[in-house]
Design a protein around this motif. Structure first.
Motif, PDB file in Angstrom:
ATOM      1  N   ARG A  96      36.245  46.869  46.372  1.00 22.26           N
ATOM      2  CA  ARG A  96      35.811  47.916  45.448  1.00 22.26           C
ATOM      3  C   ARG A  96      36.530  49.245  45.710  1.00 22.26           C
ATOM      4  N   GLU A  99      40.049  48.655  43.656  1.00 25.75           N
ATOM      5  CA  GLU A  99      40.171  48.007  42.347  1.00 25.75           C
ATOM      6  C   GLU A  99      40.689  48.933  41.252  1.00 25.75           C
ATOM      7  N   LEU A 143      34.377  42.137  40.238  1.00 30.61           N
ATOM      8  CA  LEU A 143      35.448  43.140  40.177  1.00 30.61           C
ATOM      9  C   LEU A 143      35.914  43.389  38.751  1.00 30.61           C
TER      10      LEU A 143
END
Length: 465
Positions: A96, A99, A143
Motif C-alpha cells: 500500500r 501502489e 490493491l
C-alpha cells in the motif's frame, strides 16, 4: 505509454495500456536495480524496470528502510515494485505504501539464495501453494494496481505448468518465469530451460516474461521466437553490459561516466555504486596491468573518489589502445569482444573452477578486496619473517602458503594454504576446510541430496498418477 487511469486493468490490457507492451525488461536485483541504474538502463533500450527486491516486513515497519529502498521519479515509468514476503497481510500493508507510485506490485517467488531460505521467502515458498495463493489473491482484491509474480521452475515441466496456472487463478496478471530450478545456483547454475518457459506460455492466458540465458541482443530475439513470450528480462546481462538491449558493447569508461552522472542526480548508497563499478570494469580488472585498480575502487568512499579512480583507469586504457583498435569491428561472441568493452560475464561452472585450480592461483582472478580488509593486508605485510615490529623486537614468523609462497599459511588450514589458495583448491577438489570455514563438499552434497529428493518425489507422484 499512456498514463494509468483509475480503473485497474488485467492481463493483456494491463500489459498493453499500462506498461506499453514492453519486450525488454530490467530485472529486480537486490542493491542493483536502484533508481539511478534504472534511468541509465532506460536510456539504453530498457522498456520496463523493476525495483530491487524489498523485504515486506521491514518496509512496513521502518520509514528509514522505505526511504533507503524505494525511490522513483516521473521518468521512471513504467515501473513494477517487487517484495518478498511470507505473510499475506504484511505484504498487503507494505504494498500500500507504493501502489500510487508504480504500475504493479510483484511477489518474489524465485530468490534461491541462503538468506531467502533463512527468511522463508522467495523460491523457498514454492511448495506452499495455499500460502502463495492467499498472498496473490489478497493483493489482487485489495490493491489499486495489478499483482504480478516472478518464479523459478520445477524440474518437472507439468508441475511447473500447474504451479503457473495456480498463480493465474489466484489473480496474478503477469508472470515472469526464470528457467532455472531453485537448486541451480553457484557452481550448479547451468543453463536456463526455455522449454519450461515455452510450456508455461502455451498454457496461460496472461502475459509471460522469460528470464535466463540472455547475454546478447541476439539471445533476446531467439528467446522471443522460441518461447513466444511477451517480453524478455535480463539481470546479470544488463549489469555487465547496460547496452545489451541496444545491441551494443559500450566502452567501459563511457558506461561508468554515464552511470555516475545519474548517481549524482539520484544518489544511492556508496556500496551500491561500488558494486556497479566492479561489474562495469570487470573485464578490464581481469586484464594484467589493470588489476591494481580493484583495490582503488574497493577503498573509494565518495562519488568523487569513484570518479577519480575511473578517470585514472580511463586515461591508462586510452594510452594503451590505438585508434585502429577503437574503430575496429568485432563479432558479438564470447572471447571476441575487446576487454575494454562491456560484455557478458561467463559464470564459471564447477568444471571450469576445477580447471583453473589445477593451473594454480591467478594474480588477477579474484574479486575486489573490500575496504575493510586493508588492515588485514597491512598485518600480513608487516608479519613477513624479515619485518620487525618496533626497534629491538621481531614479530612472529609466519609459515608461507605452500602454493603461492607469498601469503601466510592459515594456522588451522588442513591444506597448509593461505585462504585464497585454499578456496581454489577446495573448489577444485570439492573438499571442506574447517580452518578457513570453506564447505564446498558439504554444500555440494547437500544440493545433490535435494535434487535426489525432488527426483524421488516426482517419481512417487508419477506412480500415484
Amino acid at each position: 505509454m499512456a498514463a494509468r487511469s483509475g480503473v485497474k486493468k488485467n492481463g493483456f490490457q494491463f500489459w498493453k495500456e499500462d506498461l506499453g507492451s514492453p519486450k525488454l525488461i530490467v530485472a529486480p536485483m537486490v542493491d542493483q536495480s536502484e533508481l539511478a541504474w534504472r534511468l541509465f538502463s532506460r536510456q539504453h533500450g530498457a522498456e520496463l524496470c523493476y525495483t530491487p527486491m524489498m523485504h515486506a516486513s521491514l518496509f512496513r515497519q521502518s520509514p528509514k528502510y522505505r526511504r533507503e529502498n524505494f525511490a522513483t521519479c516521473a521518468e521512471d515509468r513504467p515501473l513494477i515494485a517487487q517484495f518478498c514476503a511470507n505473510d499475506p497481510q504484511v505484504l498487503l500493508e507494505a504494498a500500500r505504501y507504493v501502489e500510487e507510485d508504480c504500475d504493479a506490485v510483484d511477489i518474489n517467488l524465485g530468490c534461491p539464495q541462503t538468506i531467502a531460505k533463512r527468511g522463508h521467502y522467495g523460491a523457498f515458498l514454492q511448495d506452499e501453494w495455499d500460502l502463495i495463493a492467499k498472498m496473490v489473491n489478497l493483493l489482487h482484491c485489495e490493491l489499486s494496481v495489478p499483482v504480478t509474480c516472478k518464479i523459478r521452475v520445477f524440474e518437472d515441466i507439468d508441475k511447473t505448468v500447474r504451479y503457473a496456472k495456480m498463480l493465474e487463478s489466484a489473480g496474478c496478471q503477469l508472470l515472469t518465469v526464470h528457467g532455472r530450478t531453485r537448486s541451480q545456483k553457484g557452481m550448479l547454475t547451468g543453463i536456463a530451460s526455455w522449454e519450461h518457459i515455452k510450456a508455461v506460455k502455451e498454457n496461460l492466458s496472461i502475459p509471460v516474461f522469460a528470464n535466463g540465458n540472455i547475454r546478447f541482443l541476439d539471445d533476446v530475439k531467439k528467446c522471443l521466437d522460441e518461447t513466444r513470450v511477451e517480453g524478455v528480462m535480463s539481470a546479470e546481462g544488463n549489469l555487465f553490459n547496460p547496452g545489451l538491449f541496444h545491441g551494443e558493447q559500450l566502452a567501459c569508461w563511457s558506461a561508468v561516466d554515464e552511470y555516475l552522472s545519474w548517481v549524482k542526480l539520484y544518489p544511492p548508497s556508496i556500496s551500491i555504486v561500488r558494486g556497479h563499478l566492479f561489474k562495469l570494469w570487470h573485464h578490464v580488472l581481469q586484464t594484467p596491468g589493470y588489476d591494481h585498480f580493484r583495490d582503488k575502487i574497493a577503498t573509494a568512499k565518495t562519488i568523487e573518489g569513484f570518479e577519480l579512480v575511473s578517470s585514472e583507469l580511463k586515461s591508462l586504457l586510452l594510452s594503451n589502445i590505438t585508434e585502429e583498435e577503437l574503430k575496429s569491428e568485432y563479432s558479438c561472441t564470447i572471447g571476441s569482444i575487446p576487454y575494454w568493452r562491456c560484455q557478458p560475464y561467463v559464470r564459471p561452472s564447477c568444471d571450469m573452477k576445477r580447471s583453473r585450480a589445477a593451473d594454480g592461483p591467478s594474480d588477477n582472478g579474484g574479486q575486489a578486496t573490500p575496504a575493510n580488509r586493508k588492515k588485514k593486508r597491512k598485518k600480513v605485510s608487516d608479519s613477513s619473517p624479515l619485518t620487525g615490529n618496533k626497534e629491538g623486537s621481531v614479530k612472529k614468523q609466519w609459515m608461507l602458503c605452500v602454493l603461492c609462497r607469498t601469503h601466510p599459511m592459515g594456522l588451522k588450514c588442513v591444506n597448509k594454504l593461505c585462504k585464497r589458495c585454499c578456496k581454489i583448491k577446495s573448489a577444485h577438489d570439492l573438499i571442506d576446510c574447517t580452518g578457513h570455514r570453506l564447505l564446498f563438499k558439504t554444500k555440494f552434497e547437500k544440493m545433490k541430496e535435494q535434487q535426489q529428493d525432488q527426483s524421488v518425489q516426482i517419481e512417487e507422484l508419477a506412480t500415484v498418477t
